[in-house]
Scaffold this motif. Structure first.
Motif, PDB file in Angstrom:
ATOM      1  N   ALA A  17      39.667  41.040  38.777  1.00  0.00           N
ATOM      2  CA  ALA A  17      39.024  40.226  37.746  1.00  0.00           C
ATOM      3  C   ALA A  17      37.923  41.001  37.036  1.00  0.00           C
ATOM      4  O   ALA A  17      37.789  40.951  35.803  1.00  0.00           O
ATOM      5  CB  ALA A  17      38.464  38.948  38.377  1.00  0.00           C
ATOM      6  N   GLU A  18      37.132  41.740  37.811  1.00  0.00           N
ATOM      7  CA  GLU A  18      36.048  42.513  37.207  1.00  0.00           C
ATOM      8  C   GLU A  18      36.582  43.585  36.262  1.00  0.00           C
ATOM      9  O   GLU A  18      36.103  43.742  35.137  1.00  0.00           O
ATOM     10  CB  GLU A  18      35.200  43.169  38.290  1.00  0.00           C
ATOM     11  CG  GLU A  18      34.052  44.011  37.720  1.00  0.00           C
ATOM     12  CD  GLU A  18      33.291  44.774  38.783  1.00  0.00           C
ATOM     13  OE1 GLU A  18      32.356  45.510  38.406  1.00  0.00           O
ATOM     14  OE2 GLU A  18      33.604  44.649  39.978  1.00  0.00           O
ATOM     15  N   ASP A  19      37.585  44.334  36.715  1.00  0.00           N
ATOM     16  CA  ASP A  19      38.131  45.409  35.883  1.00  0.00           C
ATOM     17  C   ASP A  19      38.711  44.865  34.579  1.00  0.00           C
ATOM     18  O   ASP A  19      38.503  45.445  33.504  1.00  0.00           O
ATOM     19  CB  ASP A  19      39.216  46.171  36.654  1.00  0.00           C
ATOM     20  CG  ASP A  19      38.647  47.143  37.669  1.00  0.00           C
ATOM     21  OD1 ASP A  19      37.411  47.191  37.823  1.00  0.00           O
ATOM     22  OD2 ASP A  19      39.448  47.860  38.311  1.00  0.00           O
ATOM     23  N   LEU A  20      39.424  43.768  34.651  1.00  0.00           N
ATOM     24  CA  LEU A  20      40.022  43.197  33.442  1.00  0.00           C
ATOM     25  C   LEU A  20      38.953  42.625  32.508  1.00  0.00           C
ATOM     26  O   LEU A  20      39.048  42.757  31.281  1.00  0.00           O
ATOM     27  CB  LEU A  20      41.032  42.116  33.821  1.00  0.00           C
ATOM     28  CG  LEU A  20      42.351  42.649  34.390  1.00  0.00           C
ATOM     29  CD1 LEU A  20      43.115  41.544  35.109  1.00  0.00           C
ATOM     30  CD2 LEU A  20      43.206  43.254  33.274  1.00  0.00           C
ATOM     31  N   ALA A  21      37.941  41.990  33.081  1.00  0.00           N
ATOM     32  CA  ALA A  21      36.859  41.462  32.249  1.00  0.00           C
ATOM     33  C   ALA A  21      36.119  42.589  31.541  1.00  0.00           C
ATOM     34  O   ALA A  21      35.776  42.479  30.348  1.00  0.00           O
ATOM     35  CB  ALA A  21      35.898  40.637  33.105  1.00  0.00           C
ATOM     36  N   ARG A  22      35.885  43.685  32.258  1.00  0.00           N
ATOM     37  CA  ARG A  22      35.205  44.825  31.638  1.00  0.00           C
ATOM     38  C   ARG A  22      36.065  45.457  30.535  1.00  0.00           C
ATOM     39  O   ARG A  22      35.523  46.085  29.622  1.00  0.00           O
ATOM     40  CB  ARG A  22      34.856  45.872  32.699  1.00  0.00           C
ATOM     41  CG  ARG A  22      33.773  45.416  33.660  1.00  0.00           C
ATOM     42  CD  ARG A  22      33.250  46.544  34.533  1.00  0.00           C
ATOM     43  NE  ARG A  22      32.314  46.052  35.530  1.00  0.00           N
ATOM     44  CZ  ARG A  22      31.041  45.740  35.286  1.00  0.00           C
ATOM     45  NH1 ARG A  22      30.557  45.876  34.057  1.00  0.00           N
ATOM     46  NH2 ARG A  22      30.248  45.302  36.256  1.00  0.00           N
ATOM     47  N   ALA A  23      37.378  45.283  30.636  1.00  0.00           N
ATOM     48  CA  ALA A  23      38.276  45.805  29.602  1.00  0.00           C
ATOM     49  C   ALA A  23      38.380  44.861  28.406  1.00  0.00           C
ATOM     50  O   ALA A  23      39.124  45.137  27.463  1.00  0.00           O
ATOM     51  CB  ALA A  23      39.664  46.043  30.191  1.00  0.00           C
ATOM     52  N   GLY A  24      37.655  43.749  28.454  1.00  0.00           N
ATOM     53  CA  GLY A  24      37.628  42.823  27.324  1.00  0.00           C
ATOM     54  C   GLY A  24      38.633  41.703  27.399  1.00  0.00           C
ATOM     55  O   GLY A  24      38.805  40.954  26.425  1.00  0.00           O
ATOM     56  N   ARG A  25      39.291  41.550  28.540  1.00  0.00           N
ATOM     57  CA  ARG A  25      40.267  40.486  28.676  1.00  0.00           C
ATOM     58  C   ARG A  25      39.602  39.177  29.110  1.00  0.00           C
ATOM     59  O   ARG A  25      38.585  39.179  29.797  1.00  0.00           O
ATOM     60  CB  ARG A  25      41.330  40.873  29.716  1.00  0.00           C
ATOM     61  CG  ARG A  25      42.148  42.101  29.312  1.00  0.00           C
ATOM     62  CD  ARG A  25      42.951  41.835  28.051  1.00  0.00           C
ATOM     63  NE  ARG A  25      43.766  42.998  27.672  1.00  0.00           N
ATOM     64  CZ  ARG A  25      44.598  43.014  26.633  1.00  0.00           C
ATOM     65  NH1 ARG A  25      44.702  41.935  25.861  1.00  0.00           N
ATOM     66  NH2 ARG A  25      45.305  44.102  26.348  1.00  0.00           N
ATOM     67  N   LYS A  26      40.236  38.064  28.712  1.00  0.00           N
ATOM     68  CA  LYS A  26      39.753  36.739  29.122  1.00  0.00           C
ATOM     69  C   LYS A  26      40.378  36.427  30.474  1.00  0.00           C
ATOM     70  O   LYS A  26      41.604  36.271  30.589  1.00  0.00           O
ATOM     71  CB  LYS A  26      40.121  35.683  28.083  1.00  0.00           C
ATOM     72  CG  LYS A  26      39.531  34.304  28.376  1.00  0.00           C
ATOM     73  CD  LYS A  26      39.753  33.356  27.215  1.00  0.00           C
ATOM     74  CE  LYS A  26      39.295  31.935  27.552  1.00  0.00           C
ATOM     75  NZ  LYS A  26      37.890  31.874  27.946  1.00  0.00           N
ATOM     76  N   VAL A  27      39.541  36.323  31.504  1.00  0.00           N
ATOM     77  CA  VAL A  27      40.020  36.268  32.888  1.00  0.00           C
ATOM     78  C   VAL A  27      39.414  35.067  33.602  1.00  0.00           C
ATOM     79  O   VAL A  27      38.225  34.765  33.448  1.00  0.00           O
ATOM     80  CB  VAL A  27      39.624  37.553  33.658  1.00  0.00           C
ATOM     81  CG1 VAL A  27      40.207  37.521  35.075  1.00  0.00           C
ATOM     82  CG2 VAL A  27      40.083  38.787  32.925  1.00  0.00           C
ATOM     83  N   ALA A  28      40.240  34.415  34.412  1.00  0.00           N
ATOM     84  CA  ALA A  28      39.754  33.383  35.332  1.00  0.00           C
ATOM     85  C   ALA A  28      39.985  33.871  36.755  1.00  0.00           C
ATOM     86  O   ALA A  28      41.036  34.445  37.062  1.00  0.00           O
ATOM     87  CB  ALA A  28      40.468  32.065  35.097  1.00  0.00           C
ATOM     88  N   LEU A  29      39.015  33.629  37.624  1.00  0.00           N
ATOM     89  CA  LEU A  29      39.114  33.982  39.037  1.00  0.00           C
ATOM     90  C   LEU A  29      39.106  32.690  39.843  1.00  0.00           C
ATOM     91  O   LEU A  29      38.079  32.020  39.943  1.00  0.00           O
ATOM     92  CB  LEU A  29      37.948  34.881  39.447  1.00  0.00           C
ATOM     93  CG  LEU A  29      37.870  35.275  40.934  1.00  0.00           C
ATOM     94  CD1 LEU A  29      39.101  36.073  41.345  1.00  0.00           C
ATOM     95  CD2 LEU A  29      36.594  36.079  41.212  1.00  0.00           C
ATOM     96  N   LEU A  30      40.264  32.329  40.390  1.00  0.00           N
ATOM     97  CA  LEU A  30      40.403  31.094  41.150  1.00  0.00           C
ATOM     98  C   LEU A  30      40.231  31.387  42.636  1.00  0.00           C
ATOM     99  O   LEU A  30      40.969  32.189  43.214  1.00  0.00           O
ATOM    100  CB  LEU A  30      41.787  30.481  40.899  1.00  0.00           C
ATOM    101  CG  LEU A  30      42.155  29.245  41.745  1.00  0.00           C
ATOM    102  CD1 LEU A  30      41.200  28.083  41.464  1.00  0.00           C
ATOM    103  CD2 LEU A  30      43.606  28.833  41.477  1.00  0.00           C
ATOM    104  N   ASP A  31      39.261  30.726  43.255  1.00  0.00           N
ATOM    105  CA  ASP A  31      38.964  30.986  44.664  1.00  0.00           C
ATOM    106  C   ASP A  31      38.611  29.679  45.358  1.00  0.00           C
ATOM    107  O   ASP A  31      37.970  28.802  44.773  1.00  0.00           O
ATOM    108  CB  ASP A  31      37.806  31.980  44.779  1.00  0.00           C
ATOM    109  CG  ASP A  31      37.522  32.370  46.219  1.00  0.00           C
ATOM    110  OD1 ASP A  31      38.424  32.953  46.847  1.00  0.00           O
ATOM    111  OD2 ASP A  31      36.422  32.096  46.709  1.00  0.00           O
ATOM    112  N   LYS A  32      39.017  29.569  46.637  1.00  0.00           N
ATOM    113  CA  LYS A  32      38.718  28.354  47.401  1.00  0.00           C
ATOM    114  C   LYS A  32      37.228  28.193  47.644  1.00  0.00           C
ATOM    115  O   LYS A  32      36.704  27.088  47.671  1.00  0.00           O
ATOM    116  CB  LYS A  32      39.437  28.401  48.751  1.00  0.00           C
ATOM    117  CG  LYS A  32      40.944  28.325  48.668  1.00  0.00           C
ATOM    118  CD  LYS A  32      41.548  28.397  50.063  1.00  0.00           C
ATOM    119  CE  LYS A  32      43.043  28.344  50.028  1.00  0.00           C
ATOM    120  NZ  LYS A  32      43.631  28.446  51.394  1.00  0.00           N
ATOM    121  N   ALA A  33      36.557  29.305  47.890  1.00  0.00           N
ATOM    122  CA  ALA A  33      35.131  29.335  48.244  1.00  0.00           C
ATOM    123  C   ALA A  33      34.920  28.805  49.654  1.00  0.00           C
ATOM    124  O   ALA A  33      35.575  27.888  50.104  1.00  0.00           O
ATOM    125  CB  ALA A  33      34.264  28.563  47.253  1.00  0.00           C
ATOM    126  N   GLY A  34      34.004  29.443  50.359  1.00  0.00           N
ATOM    127  CA  GLY A  34      33.666  28.997  51.702  1.00  0.00           C
ATOM    128  C   GLY A  34      34.456  29.655  52.805  1.00  0.00           C
ATOM    129  O   GLY A  34      34.060  29.617  53.964  1.00  0.00           O
TER     130      GLY A  34
END
Length: 403
Positions: A17-34
């Protein structure tokens, strides 16, 4: 509309997610959390450098690895020219997720349900806070949701058949210097706790097909084991390991268990709009079970493949993820798989494996390869000597000694 939805917020998904966001892409990171994955938490210097990990996340610096045989004999292997860093996954994973968000990724907290296709592709997920089903419309999906990946099972050929072991560990309060748990300074024992040493225990009573470990984490320690054999009581085996190590009285902070894949999948994409990364693709090193570095590299190559496919419009570019990973790491994985198949079959074999670890050539080349993540080719005679010694141990031509 997202360019990419990354499913799973562990090290692999967070890096993708970080690499794609830094490349200018619109990214969502879906995580359960916890959720915190059971993990020894060891990271090599190359990971620290390649992924710019700050010092404050490194909770311990390991200078020695101790291999303990089924009969309790041990070999201490010094880590020359550096150290192995230890991290607590509770803090490490969250830091990587926060860094992805800081780079521009949007964080979604919930559980993946399915991928829905029609005029568009949408990831269907359940919002953790409201319990409602939501849709995230996207061009591509990266499945980084662990060893028993729901994305892999639904989308990628072979995704249902990946073999795995179950890992279980307990995070405990580390013994203090005056707590009575430490080994005498003038007489190191295989079971003595040392905050600068990782212990790897090859004992069929702890794990019949893998190993147990005691890994320092600064104020805490990770004590655990893994096995692919059904019917093994993981909690009882870990309790036995703690008792042997003199750690039974230490406070237990948390307990965690999860599957760890045993080999990379033959295919990482569905030929259309999905590519896998990390444990979902099976990229845990055989023999050692090391996964953090390879997960993060898996996330990086998945992001590279997604970026290529988005740019070209060719779904076949998703194949780049596996090609790039295997080009760099296939040989190391093959060597480690051969080692595991040869030495983890019985306690007699594990006894000989620990004997082999006493060899200086083995120690130096093993840790050079671990620290730098590539096989060392600068010492051809050492490779020849190791090959000969390996055969001698497997054929029982040498005694089980450390001389």
């Amino acid at each position: 509309m997202y360019d990419v939805v990354v499913i799973g917020g562990g090290p692999s998904g967070a890096i993708a997610a970080e690499d794609l966001a830094r490349a200018g892409r619109k990214v969502a990171l879906l995580d359960k959390a916890g959720r915190i994955k059971p993990c020894g938490g060891a990271i090599p210097p190359r990971l620290i450098a390649d992924f710019e990990i700050p010092d404050d996340l490194i909770v311990a610096r390991i200078s020695t690895a101790r291999m303990v045989s089924p009969t309790g004999r041990s070999v201490d292997i010094p880590i020359e020219n550096g150290f192995v860093g230890m991290v607590d996954r509770k803090d490490f994973d969250e830091y990587l997720r926060d860094r992805a968000v800081a780079a521009g990724a949007e964080r979604l907290t919930g559980t993946f349900i399915r991928i829905l296709r029609g005029d568009t592709t949408a990831v269907v997920w359940r919002d953790r806070e409201t319990g409602e089903e939501r849709h995230a419309v996207t061009r591509l999906v990266i499945g980084a949701d662990g060893a028993r990946s729901a994305v892999a099972r639904a989308e990628v050929p072979g995704g249902r058949e990946i073999p795995y072991v179950i890992a279980y560990h307990e995070i405990i309060a580390a013994p203090t210097p005056n707590s009575g748990h430490d080994a005498p300074q003038d007489r190191p024992a295989p079971t003595g706790y040392d905050p600068t040493r990782c212990d790897v225990i090859y004992d069929g009573q702890i794990s019949p097909d893998f190993y147990g470990w005691v890994f320092p984490h600064g104020r805490t320690a990770s004590v655990g084991m893994g096995t692919g054999v059904s019917g093994v009581d993981l909690k009882a085996a870990t309790a036995s390991l703690r008792a042997t190590a003199g750690l039974s009285d230490c406070e237990t902070i948390r307990r965690e268990g999860a599957p760890i894949p045993l080999r990379p999948l033959d295919r990482w994409d569905n030929g259309r709009d999905v590519v896998l990364a990390g444990d979902a693709a099976g990229v845990v090193a055989p023999s050692s079970g090391e996964g953090i570095y390879y997960a993060m590299i898996g996330g990086r190559v998945a992001a590279t493949a997604a970026q290529a496919a988005l740019t070209s419009g060719r779904a076949k570019d998703l194949q780049l993820a596996r090609k790039l990973f295997m080009r760099e790491h296939k040989t190391v994985f093959r060597v480690l798989r051969t080692m595991q198949d040869a030495y983890y079959k019985s306690d007699e074999r594990r006894e000989r494996f620990v004997s082999l670890c006493h060899d200086v050539d083995v120690q130096r080349l093993t840790f050079e390869a671990y620290m730098n993540k590539k096989l060392v080719r600068a010492r051809p005679m050492a490779h020849l000597r190791i090959g000969a010694k390996n055969v001698a141990h497997l054929l029982r031509l040498v005694p089980e000694t450390y001389a």
